[in-house]
Each structure stands twice: as structure tokens, then as C-alpha cells.
Design a protein around this motif. Structure first.
Motif, PDB file in Angstrom:
ATOM      1  N   GLN A 161      -1.038   8.839   2.503  1.00 13.21           N
ATOM      2  CA  GLN A 161       0.362   8.683   2.120  1.00 13.21           C
ATOM      3  C   GLN A 161       0.629   9.181   0.701  1.00 13.21           C
ATOM      4  N   SER A 162      -0.413   9.666   0.020  1.00  6.83           N
ATOM      5  CA  SER A 162      -0.282  10.069  -1.378  1.00  6.83           C
ATOM      6  C   SER A 162      -0.076  11.576  -1.508  1.00  6.83           C
ATOM      7  N   GLU A 163       0.192  12.008  -2.737  1.00  7.96           N
ATOM      8  CA  GLU A 163       0.334  13.439  -3.013  1.00  7.96           C
ATOM      9  C   GLU A 163      -1.006  14.165  -2.891  1.00  7.96           C
ATOM     10  N   ARG A 164      -2.087  13.417  -2.815  1.00 11.49           N
ATOM     11  CA  ARG A 164      -3.422  13.999  -2.723  1.00 11.49           C
ATOM     12  C   ARG A 164      -3.899  14.150  -1.278  1.00 11.49           C
ATOM     13  N   LYS A 165      -3.046  13.942  -0.320  1.00  2.72           N
ATOM     14  CA  LYS A 165      -3.447  13.857   1.090  1.00  2.72           C
ATOM     15  C   LYS A 165      -4.154  15.103   1.610  1.00  2.72           C
ATOM     16  N   ASN A 166      -3.887  16.264   1.022  1.00  2.00           N
ATOM     17  CA  ASN A 166      -4.534  17.497   1.488  1.00  2.00           C
ATOM     18  C   ASN A 166      -5.818  17.818   0.719  1.00  2.00           C
ATOM     19  N   GLN A 167      -6.219  16.896  -0.151  1.00  2.00           N
ATOM     20  CA  GLN A 167      -7.448  17.047  -0.931  1.00  2.00           C
ATOM     21  C   GLN A 167      -8.520  16.104  -0.362  1.00  2.00           C
ATOM     22  N   PRO A 168      -9.761  16.182  -0.844  1.00  2.00           N
ATOM     23  CA  PRO A 168     -10.846  15.378  -0.256  1.00  2.00           C
ATOM     24  C   PRO A 168     -10.637  13.871  -0.365  1.00  2.00           C
ATOM     25  N   PHE A 169     -11.106  13.168   0.663  1.00  2.00           N
ATOM     26  CA  PHE A 169     -11.219  11.709   0.627  1.00  2.00           C
ATOM     27  C   PHE A 169     -12.709  11.408   0.790  1.00  2.00           C
ATOM     28  N   ALA A 180       0.829  -1.214   0.000  1.00  2.00           N
ATOM     29  CA  ALA A 180       0.000   0.000   0.000  1.00  2.00           C
ATOM     30  C   ALA A 180       0.859   1.257   0.000  1.00  2.00           C
ATOM     31  N   ASP A 181       1.927   1.266   0.772  1.00  2.00           N
ATOM     32  CA  ASP A 181       2.811   2.432   0.836  1.00  2.00           C
ATOM     33  C   ASP A 181       3.494   2.690  -0.500  1.00  2.00           C
ATOM     34  N   LYS A 182       3.820   1.607  -1.208  1.00  2.00           N
ATOM     35  CA  LYS A 182       4.461   1.761  -2.522  1.00  2.00           C
ATOM     36  C   LYS A 182       3.487   2.329  -3.543  1.00  2.00           C
ATOM     37  N   VAL A 183       2.275   1.769  -3.580  1.00  2.00           N
ATOM     38  CA  VAL A 183       1.304   2.205  -4.586  1.00  2.00           C
ATOM     39  C   VAL A 183       0.735   3.582  -4.251  1.00  2.00           C
ATOM     40  N   ALA A 184       0.802   3.993  -2.983  1.00  2.00           N
ATOM     41  CA  ALA A 184       0.267   5.298  -2.573  1.00  2.00           C
ATOM     42  C   ALA A 184       0.960   6.445  -3.287  1.00  2.00           C
ATOM     43  N   LYS A 185       2.219   6.273  -3.612  1.00  2.00           N
ATOM     44  CA  LYS A 185       2.999   7.339  -4.252  1.00  2.00           C
ATOM     45  C   LYS A 185       2.628   7.511  -5.717  1.00  2.00           C
ATOM     46  N   THR A 186       1.862   6.574  -6.261  1.00  2.00           N
ATOM     47  CA  THR A 186       1.434   6.654  -7.656  1.00  2.00           C
ATOM     48  C   THR A 186      -0.028   7.075  -7.716  1.00  2.00           C
ATOM     49  N   ASP A 187      -0.561   7.145  -8.926  1.00  2.00           N
ATOM     50  CA  ASP A 187      -1.985   7.446  -9.098  1.00  2.00           C
ATOM     51  C   ASP A 187      -2.746   6.213  -9.565  1.00  2.00           C
ATOM     52  N   ALA A 188      -2.138   5.045  -9.415  1.00  2.00           N
ATOM     53  CA  ALA A 188      -2.751   3.809  -9.902  1.00  2.00           C
ATOM     54  C   ALA A 188      -4.051   3.508  -9.171  1.00  2.00           C
ATOM     55  N   ASN A 189      -5.018   2.974  -9.904  1.00  2.00           N
ATOM     56  CA  ASN A 189      -6.254   2.510  -9.281  1.00  2.00           C
ATOM     57  C   ASN A 189      -5.955   1.277  -8.433  1.00  2.00           C
ATOM     58  N   VAL A 190      -6.574   1.200  -7.256  1.00  2.00           N
ATOM     59  CA  VAL A 190      -6.288   0.102  -6.317  1.00  2.00           C
ATOM     60  C   VAL A 190      -7.577  -0.641  -5.981  1.00  2.00           C
ATOM     61  N   LEU A 191      -7.502  -1.972  -6.024  1.00  2.00           N
ATOM     62  CA  LEU A 191      -8.607  -2.826  -5.593  1.00  2.00           C
ATOM     63  C   LEU A 191      -8.186  -3.522  -4.306  1.00  2.00           C
ATOM     64  N   ILE A 192      -8.951  -3.300  -3.228  1.00  2.00           N
ATOM     65  CA  ILE A 192      -8.663  -3.928  -1.943  1.00  2.00           C
ATOM     66  C   ILE A 192      -9.642  -5.087  -1.731  1.00  2.00           C
ATOM     67  N   LEU A 193      -9.110  -6.268  -1.500  1.00  2.00           N
ATOM     68  CA  LEU A 193      -9.928  -7.455  -1.277  1.00  2.00           C
ATOM     69  C   LEU A 193      -9.799  -7.903   0.173  1.00  2.00           C
ATOM     70  N   GLY A 194     -10.878  -8.400   0.740  1.00  2.00           N
ATOM     71  CA  GLY A 194     -10.815  -8.892   2.109  1.00  2.00           C
ATOM     72  C   GLY A 194     -12.206  -9.141   2.661  1.00  2.00           C
ATOM     73  N   GLU A 195     -12.281  -9.998   3.648  1.00  2.00           N
ATOM     74  CA  GLU A 195     -13.555 -10.303   4.271  1.00  2.00           C
ATOM     75  C   GLU A 195     -14.105  -9.070   4.999  1.00  2.00           C
ATOM     76  N   ASN A 196     -15.378  -9.131   5.354  1.00  2.00           N
ATOM     77  CA  ASN A 196     -15.979  -8.050   6.140  1.00  2.00           C
ATOM     78  C   ASN A 196     -15.216  -7.873   7.448  1.00  2.00           C
ATOM     79  N   GLY A 197     -14.934  -6.612   7.782  1.00  2.00           N
ATOM     80  CA  GLY A 197     -14.298  -6.327   9.066  1.00  2.00           C
ATOM     81  C   GLY A 197     -12.791  -6.421   9.085  1.00  2.00           C
TER      82      GLY A 197
END
Length: 449
Positions: free
Chosen positions: A190-198, A160-177
């Protein structure tokens, strides 16, 4: 008199209430915002850091049960967890306001209010907001959430920390919770967009009738209740990040509309023909196996590849054995502070149960159980009964099950060999759908080239 540097938002459909409260509170606080249409809450919170919200509980004539206020309270706490909410309600509606307190509101005031009571409540709410902000800031220096020390979770966060520095689309997989929202927010911070809306959207809870208007926005007059031009969630995330949770639950007929926006990086509001350019980082998440959903034709293959530039899998808690006790202690500290309790510890037998329990609801299940235990425990020690875990019996596979599994695995491998690993032909021969065959490949750990 020096004003407090705080931002207060007042939401009410009565202009005289907005005017009177703004004039009074402006004497004591630096920034006062007002809204007469609760539909604009999301946009305002996305653009401004609000310390305290004064929220009316009723907006439509004939609907005075406070349900709207409770819904908006939940929306605010989701969008801006550190914002403190004070409910405003008429005399005789106190029961609903009390329900609001249980749902996370800080206080409630009765209309018409006494100015001193209003000011005191807002001051206390600002103090609480400041403490929450300071606490979060202090923790962020170390870590503003629990990650853990198991190799499997450290690997996920390293990716996640590596991909955060890019603008790549990310798919997160995992069970509920398992913490998909937390990971998505971490990538954003962790991205360059950190001061913009989430902007986070739970697609699973969006009714298909409002899917387009919520995500893409609408023009005035586009439908009956469209009173003003309104931006959708994608536009609200402009220059920042949009997190689309439960993307696997989007119906097929809406997936094509979502794909078009993601692919073209343009969005057209309902009732308009003008396409608006988007500069948005897209993170999606699901608890479904999208490969199987694609195979079963429940999910568009082109959309899957568009959102899946980088895939990160969050492991279930049962696979993070060494993290269970540290996580439980972290959550215990969090609940002690939330309920302002004295120091509380786990009984030794409780720690044994925590280690053995499967935690099929993952971190969310553990958090709920520990919160309940903190509320119920006496003598500052959490007992087995406080934690309320069902009797734990280790799973033992009997010999008949083992033999049947071996036969089924051999049958699948034989069919694959016969059909040169062609999935479609193998599935047809076995009388299975492609998705069902993929499940068996996963179950028996069969790899095909």
C-alpha cells in the motif's frame, strides 16, 4: 518458433550443466538466468520476477545428502512464494527429492536428463506459475488475504493503511500466528515503495555468528568462505522495505549494531570501512512485550523507540469471535484448491468446535488443522475427528483464585500509592523486577499517570 515469455533461473555449481541447460531452454523461454553460487539467490530474487527455478540439491564436495537443496527450497518459497521450483538430483537420490516435493517443490528431474523430459517439466511449471499469478491478481482486486469483519482487526488494518502512505518505522506486535508477516507485506504493497523489493528476515532463526554478514553483507576475504563481495539484506531492500521479524529475540550485543544502521541509515559490509547509504523502510515485529523487555534490560530502550514510530497490535483469534467461522471457510477453500479436491464442507458439529476453540496458535493453528482435515476427510465432509481439536472445556476461575488475585491487586495498588506511582521504588518494595511489576499492572488493568 515463438518463445514463451517466462523467466527461468538455473542454480547449479557445475558450469557445464548451467551452459547446456541455458542453451537448450533459451530456445523456448524468453529469459534464462544462471547461478553457480546459491548464496546469491536472495539478491537475484529480490531484483527479478522468476517464474521457475531449476535447483540442484548438492553444492559442496562430500555433502551429497540433498540437505542444502531442501534448505534452499525453503528459502526460495519464503522469498518468492509464487515461484515454482523443480529439483535436480542424481540417480539414487530420489528419496530426498520426494521429501522436497512434500516441502513444496513442483517436480524433480534426474541428472543427466533427457531434453524432452526437462522441457515438459519446465513448461508445466510455467503453466502452474501463470495460474498462481492470475489467481493472486484476481483475488487482489477484492483482497489477497483474509482480514475479517471484527472491529478490533479492522482498526488494526485501518491504522496500517494510514501509516503505509508514510515512511514511518512500524512495530507490529502480536502472538505467534496472528499474521504479522501478512500485515507487514500489506503495508509495503500500500506504500509508495510497492514496486521495490520487500525483504523479510526472521531474526529469531539467525545464528549470532552470521547475523552481521546476513544483514549487512561482507567483502571478499572478510572470512574463510567469503569468496565474493556480497550485499546484505538491508542493501537488497534498497528503495523498498525490510521486514525484521522476531526482533525481540536479538541478543543485546547485536542490538547496538542494528540500532546504528537504523539510526544512521548507513550500512558497512564486514571487511570494509566504507559506509553505504540506505533508503529503506523498516517494519519490525515480535510476539514479546517489548516494554517489559526494556524494563528487564533485555532490550535496548533507544532501539525500542527508534523502531516504534508507529505501533500496531494484531489481536489473537480468541478475541475475534465473529471472524472464526468466515476464516475457517476461507482457509477451507484455499486447501481445496491446493489439493485439487472436490467441494468439501464442514459438519455442523465442527463449526461449533471452531467457534468454541481458543486457537492459541491463532491463524497458523487453524490453517494447519484445516489442511490436515482436508487431507484426511472422506465423503467430502470434515468431521470432528478429522479436525482433531482437543476436548474443549470452558475455563472457570475458582473462588480461591479470585480472592488471591484481589489481595495481590490491592497490595500492588497500595504500594503504588505509597511511592507516588514510582515504578522502580514500588518494584523494590514488593521484591519484584520492573518487568514483573509491569506484568501485574497489565494483568490487573491498573493504569498509572
Amino acid at each position: 518458433m515463438k518463445k514463451t515469455n517466462a523467466s527461468i533461473l538455473i542454480i547449479d555449481d557445475q558450469e557445464d550443466i548451467l551452459f547446456a541447460s541455458k542453451v537448450y531452454l533459451k530456445k523456448y523461454f524468453e529469459n534464462i538466468y544462471t547461478l553457480n553460487n546459491p548464496k546469491n539467490i536472495v539478491e537475484l530474487l529480490a531484483k527479478n520476477a522468476i517464474d521457475v527455478v531449476l535447483l540442484d540439491m548438492n553444492y559442496r564436495l562430500g555433502f551429497e545428502d540433498g540437505r542444502e537443496g531442501l534448505y534452499l527450497l525453503k528459502e526460495i518459497k519464503t522469498l518468492s512464494p509464487k515461484t515454482v521450483v523443480i529439483l535436480m538430483t542424481a540417480f539414487g537420490k530420489v528419496e530426498t527429492a520426494v521429501e522436497g516435493l512434500k516441502s513444496g517443490a513442483f517436480d524433480y528431474i534426474l541428472k543427466p536428463w533427457e531434453n524432452k523430459k526437462l522441457l515438459e517439466s519446465v513448461k508445466q511449471a510455467v503453466d502452474k506459475a501463470r495460474k498462481e499469478q492470475k489467481k493472486t491478481k484476481d483475488i487482489e482486486i477484492k483482497e489477497d488475504f483474509f482480514v475479517g469483519s471484527s472491529e478490533i482487526i479492522k482498526k488494526a488494518y485501518s491504522l496500517a493503511d494510514k501509516v503505509a502512505k508514510t515512511d514511518a518505522n512500524v512495530l507490529i506486535l502480536g502472538e505467534n500466528g496472528t499474521g504479522k508477516f501478512v500485515l507487514a507485506h500489506h503495508i509495503h504493497t500500500q506504500s509508495e515503495r510497492k514496486n521495490q523489493p520487500f525483504i523479510a528476515v526472521d531474526l529469531g532463526s539467525l545464528n549470532s555468528n552470521i547475523f552481521e554478514s546476513e544483514l549487512f553483507g561482507y567483502a571478499k576475504g572478510a572470512f574463510t568462505d567469503a569468496k565474493t563481495d556480497t550485499a546484505g539484506r538491508f542493501e537488497m531492500a534498497q528503495n523498498g522495505t525490510i521486514f525484521l521479524d522476531e526482533i525481540g529475540n536479538v541478543p543485546l550485543h547485536l542490538q547496538s549494531k542494528l540500532l546504528q544502521v537504523i539510526q544512521t541509515k548507513m550500512v558497512t559490509r564486514l571487511g570494509e570501512t566504507k559506509a553505504r547509504p540506505l533508503n529503506v523502510r523498516i517494519i519490525t515485529a515480535t510476539n514479546l512485550n517489548l516494554k517489559l523487555e526494556v524494563a528487564d534490560k533485555n532490550f535496548r530502550e533507544d532501539l525500542y523507540y527508534r523502531i516504534n514510530t508507529m505501533e500496531i497490535v494484531l489481536p489473537p483469534l480468541r478475541e475475534r469471535h465473529e471472524d472464526k467461522i468466515p476464516l475457517a471457510e476461507y482457509l477451507l477453500d484455499k486447501m481445496i484448491e491446493k489439493y485439487n479436491r472436490d467441494e468439501i464442507t464442514f459438519d455442523k458439529k465442527v463449526l461449533e468446535q471452531i467457534e468454541k476453540h481458543a486457537w492459541n496458535g491463532n491463524i497458523r493453528e487453524m490453517e494447519n488443522k484445516i489442511e490436515r482435515a482436508v487431507i484426511l476427510c472422506e465423503n467430502n465432509t470434515i468431521t470432528v475427528s478429522d479436525l482433531d481439536l482437543e476436548t474443549i472445556t470452558p475455563y472457570e476461575e475458582n473462588s480461591d483464585d479470585i480472592q488471591l488475585s484481589s489481595v495481590e491487586k490491592a497490595t500492588v495498588e497500595k504500594a503504588l500509592l505509597k511511592n507516588n506511582n514510582n515504578i522502580s521504588k514500588t518494584a523494590e518494595e514488593l521484591g519484584l523486577s520492573r518487568g514483573a511489576l509491569y506484568r501485574r499492572l497489565e494483568k490487573f488493568n491498573i493504569n498509572i499517570d
